[in-house]
Design an enzyme around this catalytic site. Structure first.
Site, short mmCIF file in Angstrom:
data_model
loop_
_atom_site.label_atom_id
_atom_site.label_comp_id
_atom_site.label_asym_id
_atom_site.label_seq_id
_atom_site.Cartn_x
_atom_site.Cartn_y
_atom_site.Cartn_z
N GLU A 60 64.93 -28.49 75.34
CA GLU A 60 64.15 -27.60 75.96
C GLU A 60 63.57 -26.42 75.00
O GLU A 60 62.40 -25.65 75.40
CB GLU A 60 64.51 -26.95 77.48
CG GLU A 60 64.90 -28.03 78.42
CD GLU A 60 63.32 -28.76 78.99
OE1 GLU A 60 62.11 -27.95 78.67
OE2 GLU A 60 63.56 -29.49 79.36
N GLY A 61 64.37 -25.99 74.31
CA GLY A 61 64.12 -24.89 73.33
C GLY A 61 64.30 -23.59 73.70
O GLY A 61 64.78 -23.23 75.10
#
Length: 129
Positions: A60-61
């Site tokens: 997802e970062g």
């Protein structure tokens, strides 16, 4: 889920109340934000181990955060779950266009696969995924 975590976790349909899902500008990828009166339909997975959660976090970062929410399952029961929401300081990256799964399949799936395989290759190389 299996592609990111390496495990085929079981999931059930679930609804997130008072949240909305919008398209990230310049992409077909979604982001969710709190929004009274809105609904987000999705899938609830359970039984994830710590390693799977770490892989999801990496995937997802840094523009997303894991948030604890209540979801409603198809049988009407409530369940606490984590969702990945756009961080408050990154919400300007969302468009005003509601995210739509069919649109994603028609317009964004190929681009998403390219992004996942090519642009995120560093995650594979580092061993994060």
């Amino acid at each position: 889920m299996k592609v990111v975590t390496g495990q085929p976790y079981e999931g059930r349909e679930a609804t997130l109340i008072d949240w909305a899902r919008y398209r990230v500008r310049g992409s077909e990828y979604p982001g969710i934000v709190p929004q009274e009166g809105s609904l987000v339909c999705g899938k609830l997975y359970w039984g994830l181990d710590e390693q799977a959660v770490e892989k999801l976090d990496a995937f997802e970062g840094d523009k997303y955060e894991r948030v604890l929410v209540n979801v409603i399952l198809a049988d009407g029961s409530n369940q606490q779950a984590y969702v990945y929401a756009i961080r408050q300081d990154c919400r300007t990256m969302l468009s005003n266009d509601p995210w739509d799964f069919d649109r994603f399949l028609q317009n964004g799936l190929e681009r998403f696969i390219h992004w996942f395989v090519e642009d995120r290759r560093d995650l594979f190389d580092r061993g994060d995924l």
